[in-house]
Design a protein around this motif. Structure first.
Motif, PDB file in Angstrom:
ATOM      1  N   ARG A 128       0.825  -1.207   0.000  1.00  0.00           N
ATOM      2  CA  ARG A 128       0.000   0.000   0.000  1.00  0.00           C
ATOM      3  C   ARG A 128       0.862   1.261   0.000  1.00  0.00           C
ATOM      4  NH1 ARG A 128      -3.149  -3.015   3.732  1.00  0.00           N
ATOM      5  NH2 ARG A 128      -2.305  -1.839   5.500  1.00  0.00           N
ATOM      6  N   LEU A 129       1.959   1.223   0.770  1.00  0.00           N
ATOM      7  CA  LEU A 129       2.854   2.377   0.787  1.00  0.00           C
ATOM      8  C   LEU A 129       3.477   2.606  -0.587  1.00  0.00           C
ATOM      9  CD1 LEU A 129       4.682   1.916   4.214  1.00  0.00           C
ATOM     10  CD2 LEU A 129       3.029   3.683   3.609  1.00  0.00           C
ATOM     11  N   SER A 180       2.153   1.783  -3.418  1.00  0.00           N
ATOM     12  CA  SER A 180       1.096   2.309  -4.280  1.00  0.00           C
ATOM     13  C   SER A 180       0.878   3.795  -4.029  1.00  0.00           C
ATOM     14  CB  SER A 180      -0.204   1.535  -4.036  1.00  0.00           C
ATOM     15  OG  SER A 180      -1.260   2.059  -4.805  1.00  0.00           O
ATOM     16  N   VAL A 181       0.869   4.176  -2.737  1.00  0.00           N
ATOM     17  CA  VAL A 181       0.709   5.597  -2.399  1.00  0.00           C
ATOM     18  C   VAL A 181       1.866   6.413  -2.954  1.00  0.00           C
ATOM     19  CG1 VAL A 181       0.648   7.243  -0.492  1.00  0.00           C
ATOM     20  CG2 VAL A 181      -0.706   5.158  -0.356  1.00  0.00           C
ATOM     21  N   GLN A 182       3.092   5.849  -2.842  1.00  0.00           N
ATOM     22  CA  GLN A 182       4.265   6.553  -3.360  1.00  0.00           C
ATOM     23  C   GLN A 182       4.166   6.758  -4.868  1.00  0.00           C
ATOM     24  OE1 GLN A 182       6.615   7.953  -1.706  1.00  0.00           O
ATOM     25  NE2 GLN A 182       7.933   8.547  -3.413  1.00  0.00           N
ATOM     26  N   ARG A 183       3.707   5.709  -5.579  1.00  0.00           N
ATOM     27  CA  ARG A 183       3.538   5.847  -7.038  1.00  0.00           C
ATOM     28  C   ARG A 183       2.495   6.902  -7.365  1.00  0.00           C
ATOM     29  NH1 ARG A 183       3.917   0.142  -6.836  1.00  0.00           N
ATOM     30  NH2 ARG A 183       1.634  -0.001  -6.886  1.00  0.00           N
ATOM     31  N   ASP A 184       1.395   6.915  -6.596  1.00  0.00           N
ATOM     32  CA  ASP A 184       0.360   7.928  -6.837  1.00  0.00           C
ATOM     33  C   ASP A 184       0.901   9.329  -6.582  1.00  0.00           C
ATOM     34  OD1 ASP A 184      -1.399   5.930  -7.457  1.00  0.00           O
ATOM     35  OD2 ASP A 184      -2.363   5.884  -5.489  1.00  0.00           O
ATOM     36  N   ARG A 185       1.708   9.468  -5.529  1.00  0.00           N
ATOM     37  CA  ARG A 185       2.275  10.784  -5.230  1.00  0.00           C
ATOM     38  C   ARG A 185       3.228  11.222  -6.330  1.00  0.00           C
ATOM     39  NH1 ARG A 185       4.325  11.835   0.727  1.00  0.00           N
ATOM     40  NH2 ARG A 185       4.477  13.886  -0.256  1.00  0.00           N
ATOM     41  N   GLU A 186       4.043  10.296  -6.828  1.00  0.00           N
ATOM     42  CA  GLU A 186       4.954  10.649  -7.912  1.00  0.00           C
ATOM     43  C   GLU A 186       4.172  11.035  -9.164  1.00  0.00           C
ATOM     44  OE1 GLU A 186       7.596   7.410  -8.503  1.00  0.00           O
ATOM     45  OE2 GLU A 186       8.705   7.741  -6.635  1.00  0.00           O
ATOM     46  N   HIS A 187       3.077  10.293  -9.416  1.00  0.00           N
ATOM     47  CA  HIS A 187       2.244  10.625 -10.575  1.00  0.00           C
ATOM     48  C   HIS A 187       1.664  12.026 -10.427  1.00  0.00           C
ATOM     49  CE1 HIS A 187      -0.426  10.012 -13.968  1.00  0.00           C
ATOM     50  NE2 HIS A 187      -1.462  10.323 -13.214  1.00  0.00           N
ATOM     51  N   ASP A 188       1.141  12.327  -9.231  1.00  0.00           N
ATOM     52  CA  ASP A 188       0.596  13.670  -8.983  1.00  0.00           C
ATOM     53  C   ASP A 188       1.681  14.733  -9.110  1.00  0.00           C
ATOM     54  OD1 ASP A 188      -1.847  12.526  -8.525  1.00  0.00           O
ATOM     55  OD2 ASP A 188      -1.672  12.551  -6.338  1.00  0.00           O
TER      56      ASP A 188
END
Length: 440
Positions: free
Chosen positions: A114-115, A117-125
């Motif tokens: 989950r972390l 995934s969150v990191q990937r989402d943050r990088e995408h944002d």
């Protein structure tokens, strides 16, 4: 040995020296498992066959050497399901056996997933924000109207587009409009109060001490970084018409257009050496892609050779009024060094506020009969020895031939040629122009 678990264990086993489970305690999450069934059983009999050898080694190590260990295995529960546990064994004494503390690592793995995934989402944002910021800057610089973002509490410029930097001398860190007349200072404060109250304020006319009249309107921007004023400005002519509108009425010519297209590099600096204007050739010399990458930067970043650096050039202009054909080194943003000649003058003889620099590629100077450069003015260039000239000419001849060969091998494709030479496309264009190959 790994550090003990910081959270309550899922399974705790008391094992004797022979590897027999004496007690078994589970956490609340495993309360439905009947761990009492393990009492009197060998620990190796409670795990899958492939994990039995690993358990046996841990038991033997604890019994013979008294060492604790840490390992991960699939523990088969009384219900038949398997759970991935990380066991840590702790020796109790010579004959008392040891305690095995098991922690479910599946939850840890899920948390890590989950972390991640969150990191990937943050990088995408983050990259989406970078893309938005790039578009915003491009639109800001493309605007013919002067625009500046100013911090509310300090009235210092945070961002300014190229039009604001060139026409009004605004750049990040500078105080917003410090040269206002005293009467107009009150008008500006009234404009700011209206903007804070209503979110925006209609345009007013201000009188600058040295730059004439200015139309100014303001609006408020609030973000996580703070609250800012967004100012939109337009210099006015004597008739009160915006300067860009007045320019359309003069059908003759634009001096700025000629300066922008000069084959020599041209830049205007303030007293601190900060670039206020730079033409297209100067951008090519310092290998900057857009004008906004140069405006507001200190020119000492490019002219830093000891003895002929930017500060020396400005001091000579301040003392003597002019500098002619001073040889120095220009180091571009991409690390390319080239010999250049600089001629400079101030906007006035006594204590100039601004300096105009003409930067010329030294390799384009006229040559004598024997190929030596003709000295146009006394200065550091007069001390160059024939050996230095020979070495420089040899290096340049080799570099020019490599450029020709690379273009030939790539059938004139400049992008492929730059890749084969291991340089950027912008560097290739600069070198082609330096050796007169840009038209081939």
């Amino acid at each position: 040995m790994s550090e003990p678990a910081q959270f309550p264990p899922d399974i705790t086993l008391a094992v004797d020296g022979e590897g027999v489970i004496r007690t078994a305690v589970s956490a609340e999450a495993l309360a439905d498992e009947q761990l009492d069934q393990w009492r009197g059983m060998l620990w190796t009999d409670t795990v899958p066959p492939e994990a039995a050898a690993q358990v046996a080694r841990a038991v033997e190590s604890a019994r013979r050497e008294g060492e604790s260990s840490c390992f991960t295995l699939n523990q088969r529960l009384p219900s038949g399901r398997e759970l991935l546990l990380e066991y840590t064994t702790v020796k109790l004494g010579d004959r008392a056996g040891f305690v095995a503390i098991g922690k479910n690592v599946q939850d840890v793995s899920d948390l890590k997933a989950r972390l991640a995934s969150v990191q990937r989402d943050r990088e995408h944002d983050y990259w989406k924000l970078r893309e938005i910021e790039t578009r915003y800057r491009a639109l800001l610089d493309a605007s013919s109207e002067a625009v500046a973002l100013v911090r509310v509490d300090t009235l210092r410029v945070v961002e300014a587009n190229a039009a604001a930097s060139k026409s009004l001398g605004l750049f990040p860190g500078a105080v917003f409009l410090p040269d206002l007349a005293d009467g107009d200072r009150k008008a500006l404060h009234g404009l700011l109060a209206t903007a804070r109250m209503n979110g925006r304020a209609p345009s007013i006319v201000l009188h600058l001490l040295d730059s004439g009249k200015l139309s100014l309107r303001a609006s408020m921007l609030t973000s996580e970084a703070g609250t800012f004023y967004l100012f939109q400005m337009a210099p006015l002519d004597e008739e009160g018409v915006a300067s860009h509108a007045a320019d359309t009425r003069s059908a003759s010519f634009s001096l700025e257009t000629f300066v922008w297209r000069l084959p020599e590099g041209f830049a205007i600096l303030d007293r601190d050496g900060v670039v206020r204007f730079a033409n297209l050739t100067f951008l090519d010399m310092v290998q900057a892609g857009v004008e906004s990458a140069v405006i507001g930067k200190n020119a000492g970043n490019w002219f830093n050779r000891p003895g002929t650096g930017l500060r020396m050039i400005l001091n000579l202009v301040a003392q003597h009024g002019v500098v002619r054909s001073l040889r120095t080194t220009l180091e571009s943003d991409l690390g390319l060094r080239s010999e250049v000649e600089i001629s400079a003058v101030g906007d006035r003889i006594d204590r100039p506020r601004f300096f105009g620099l003409i930067v010329r590629d030294a390799m384009s100077r006229p040559k004598g009969r024997e190929g030596e450069f003709v000295s146009l003015a006394p200065g550091p260039a007069g001390f160059a020895t024939s050996l230095e000239t020979a070495v420089r000419s040899s290096v340049e001849a080799v570099e020019r031939q490599r450029l020709v060969d690379a273009l030939a091998q790539c059938a004139g494709n400049r992008t492929a040629a730059a890749r084969s030479l291991g340089i950027s496309r912008q560097s290739l264009y600069t070198k082609l122009k330096k050796y007169g190959l840009d038209q081939h």
